[in-house]
Design a protein around this motif. Structure first.
Motif: not given
Lengths: 257, 257
Positions: A43-47, A64-65, A104-112, A187-196
């Motif tokens: 299954a694929t989930f978008s952010r 999580v894959t 459970y929520e996708a914090a980035t695009d994710a596949t399971l 360089v680190l990619n935080l990938r999550l929003s500031r809020v998260d």
DNA sequence: GTGTAGAATTGTGCGCGATCAAAGCCTACC
DNA sequence: GGTAGGCTTTGATCGCGCACAATTCTACAC
């Protein structure tokens, strides 16, 4: 559970699975794996998409894959807080319990890689190796949660931000690519929003932002872009993160919270 | 591991075990239980004694049969913080991992039913029901940890104290007697020191004390003695504990952190 | 290029909770 | 019974981190 893309998978998928060696599957014997390949769905989930909703009767259990999944608790007055993050190889959902206490929520695009919960439980009762794998993964996840607790507690906001950056930079080489290369620098990619991120570290987005730029002022990091952080001085950052990060940040653990 | 009192136990002990129904033993089949009775040792610890030391190679794994056990993390500069509490039925130690990242200490006088870790792991590999029991207990403990996280996060110091009192008063009727009766009134026995409780709730002892008396000023509780707290107004206390305690406090869960 | 919505950053006052210091209280041990 | 030492409580002060609002930046569509 909202499934965006759903498809049958041939048995060969497991052989090229990126998380097979770091998930519960690593413990599973061949017969069971064959059976699992027959039962799994990807299954694929978008952010931002919800995977399992708090309060729902969960019928799904998955691994999580790719991507990052966040566990989110919603209070009755509508506030949400990010409890933790799940990375590739971690388990989404819970066997032997239907009612979910959090989402459970996708914090980035994710596949399971997902299974019907009942089917999975049934298979566990027949396959010792699968139940063993589930136990090992759960124990590892609990260790990570406890380390995470140590990392958050007794630290100021800035120390928590520094500690998180160290944690992320230490897991740079696991499963997914969390690090980008700009020129010859790492360089680190935080990938999550500031809020998260702020919610995860138990502070407001404003405080997170201030702390990040305070670390930059100290020369420990450089904020290349809102989500791209370059670690300039690892020792300085470690210093600013407070005491006893050894063993908490450097382990090959993935899940937090 | 420091064992104060050590003795062989006949098989009949399991039959009169106070935590059998609420521990991993509840899942174990008769043959395995017979084997376990042959292998177990009971150990008694007095308040403050260390059960498993952080950094040690743990050879022991056990189940709390009475008292309260605290998990303690010590930073490299000597500070200690109480991560969580374990109550009767909870598991002390961790299978499949020798090096301990934190300590287990008796928060009150406590008794444990202990096994050699290697022996226990060996038995698990032969007994599906034992491994299943261990998995179920571990999952329950993880749920409790997550609830505990929700309980601590996003709350002020006073709300955390109120929430803890509610949590304790909700588990009053489990295994051990946490509640004392003075006259005809029901009074909570905190059983832990101010220092431990404050550390558990991530605040200073001074703040804990102030919060407790603030709750008393509001008429929610009465401080009969330093460790004896009478809940006068449950609804008021619930109000002072902040939002979304439902489901966190009222579940039959024991372990925290 | 331009517009627009959302995200990220910056500014300011204030309350909570930590820290330091000291006094009360209880218990154990002599 | 007396004393010492621990734990608990109270007081005073200060800095961190929050709330709220304003501003700037970014992304993406047209």
């Amino acid at each position: 559970m909202t499934v965006v893309s759903l498809q049958n998978i041939s048995q060969s998928v497991c052989n090229e699975c990126p998380v097979r060696k770091i998930s519960l599957c690593d413990h599973v014997d061949n017969d069971t794996r064959t059976e699992m390949c027959r039962l799994l769905r990807t299954a694929t989930f978008s952010r931002g998409q919800s995977i399992i909703m708090q309060g729902d009767t969960a019928t799904t259990l998955g691994v999580v894959t790719s991507g990052v999944v966040k566990t989110v608790f919603m209070t009755e007055d509508g506030d949400t807080q990010v409890l933790g993050l799940l990375f590739p190889g971690d388990i989404v959902g819970r066997a032997f319990e239907a009612e979910m206490r959090f989402s459970y929520e996708a914090a980035t695009d994710a596949t399971l890689c997902t299974f019907n919960r009942r089917t999975f439980e049934n298979l566990m009762s027949r396959s010792t190796s699968l139940e063993h794998g589930y136990l090992m993964t759960t124990l590892a996840q609990m260790d990570a949660m406890r380390s995470w607790t140590c990392l958050l507690r007794g630290r100021t906001a800035r120390q928590r931000v520094a500690a998180y950056l160290l944690f992320r930079s230490a897991t740079e080489d696991t499963a997914d690519a969390y690090v980008e290369t700009i020129g010859d620098r790492l360089v680190l990619n935080l990938r999550l929003s500031r809020v998260d991120l702020a919610s995860l570290l138990d502070m407001t987005p404003e405080t997170f932002c201030r702390c990040l730029h305070s670390l930059a002022d100290q020369g420990a990091v450089h904020v290349c872009a809102p989500h791209l952080i370059e670690v300039l001085d690892d020792a300085r950052l470690r210093d600013l993160a407070g005491p006893s990060l050894e063993g908490l940040v450097e382990d090959p653990q993935r899940a937090v919270g």
